[in-house]
Write an enzyme that holds these catalytic residues in place. Structure first.
Site, PDB file in Angstrom:
ATOM      1  N   CYS A   1       5.484   1.785  14.719  1.00 53.46           N
ATOM      2  CA  CYS A   1       5.201   2.654  13.583  1.00 53.46           C
ATOM      3  C   CYS A   1       4.562   3.933  14.119  1.00 53.46           C
ATOM      4  O   CYS A   1       3.540   3.883  14.803  1.00 53.46           O
ATOM      5  CB  CYS A   1       4.266   1.953  12.610  1.00 53.46           C
ATOM      6  SG  CYS A   1       3.849   2.945  11.165  1.00 53.46           S
TER       7      CYS A   1
ATOM      8  N   HIS B   1       5.491   7.364   7.254  1.00 55.85           N
ATOM      9  CA  HIS B   1       5.610   6.367   8.330  1.00 55.85           C
ATOM     10  C   HIS B   1       7.033   6.436   8.852  1.00 55.85           C
ATOM     11  O   HIS B   1       7.988   6.470   8.061  1.00 55.85           O
ATOM     12  CB  HIS B   1       5.422   4.943   7.815  1.00 55.85           C
ATOM     13  CG  HIS B   1       4.039   4.567   7.408  1.00 55.85           C
ATOM     14  ND1 HIS B   1       2.974   5.419   7.376  1.00 55.85           N
ATOM     15  CD2 HIS B   1       3.552   3.385   7.007  1.00 55.85           C
ATOM     16  CE1 HIS B   1       1.906   4.776   6.978  1.00 55.85           C
ATOM     17  NE2 HIS B   1       2.232   3.528   6.742  1.00 55.85           N
TER      18      HIS B   1
ATOM     19  N   GLU C   1       0.826  -1.205   0.000  1.00 55.35           N
ATOM     20  CA  GLU C   1       0.000   0.000   0.000  1.00 55.35           C
ATOM     21  C   GLU C   1       0.860   1.256   0.000  1.00 55.35           C
ATOM     22  O   GLU C   1       2.085   1.185   0.160  1.00 55.35           O
ATOM     23  CB  GLU C   1      -0.925   0.006   1.221  1.00 55.35           C
ATOM     24  CG  GLU C   1      -0.186  -0.007   2.537  1.00 55.35           C
ATOM     25  CD  GLU C   1      -1.099  -0.231   3.734  1.00 55.35           C
ATOM     26  OE1 GLU C   1      -2.134  -0.918   3.610  1.00 55.35           O
ATOM     27  OE2 GLU C   1      -0.770   0.298   4.808  1.00 55.35           O
TER      28      GLU C   1
ATOM     29  N   HIS D   1       0.289   5.806   1.046  1.00 55.33           N
ATOM     30  CA  HIS D   1      -0.536   6.814   1.711  1.00 55.33           C
ATOM     31  C   HIS D   1       0.016   8.202   1.380  1.00 55.33           C
ATOM     32  O   HIS D   1       1.118   8.336   0.869  1.00 55.33           O
ATOM     33  CB  HIS D   1      -0.457   6.695   3.245  1.00 55.33           C
ATOM     34  CG  HIS D   1      -0.557   5.315   3.770  1.00 55.33           C
ATOM     35  ND1 HIS D   1      -1.735   4.783   4.201  1.00 55.33           N
ATOM     36  CD2 HIS D   1       0.375   4.351   3.965  1.00 55.33           C
ATOM     37  CE1 HIS D   1      -1.532   3.562   4.627  1.00 55.33           C
ATOM     38  NE2 HIS D   1      -0.261   3.279   4.500  1.00 55.33           N
TER      39      HIS D   1
END
Length: 147
Positions: free
Chosen positions: A115, A67, A61, A63
């Protein structure tokens, strides 16, 4: 929130529920998640602990948000963008915005990591067929990716 939350054993904390990584139907294998610090802290960020069982993997994935990851235990590999990297305890991984990423544990031990992300963030985006094909043009990425 209590001022101190005790570590129980094996990367579990008292009063911190172990949750499913994602809803049923998402593309991952053997991953759990714990939110160690959430919106209630007032920090504007969440600190989460993920654990990927041996041979497991997170979703592929990307975003809009960054992160910041600290590997706490185990060994594995991570895809960041178009490169696959070996990771082990105490390694740091930065995933820039709009960058494909996926974590995989090795065959013999769990991969556990912290994370850090913003509390207000976008939902994950998974690759469509054309994006996946473009990623998998690299044979190392193609051998690594699990969807």
């Amino acid at each position: 929130m209590k001022p101190v939350t005790r570590h129980r054993a094996s990367f579990r904390w008292e009063d911190v529920p172990v949750e499913r990584y994602k809803p049923e139907g998402e593309r991952f294998r053997d991953v759990s998640r714990q939110v160690l610090f959430g919106a209630e802290t007032g920090l504007g960020a969440e600190l989460r602990y993920f654990e990927v069982a041996p041979c497991g993997h997170t979703t592929l994935e990307r975003h809009e948000h960054v992160h910041a990851v600290l590997i706490l235990r185990g060994r594995g590999r991570v895809l960041v963008g178009s490169q696959v990297h070996e990771v082990e305890s105490l390694d740091l991984v930065r995933v820039p915005p709009r960058t494909w990423h996926q974590f995989r544990a090795g065959a013999h031990e769990a991969l556990g990591f912290l994370c850090l992300v913003e509390s207000a963030r976008d939902r994950p985006e998974q690759p469509d067929a054309a994006e996946l094909a473009a990623l998998c043009r690299d044979p190392d990425v193609a051998a690594f990716v699990r969807v």
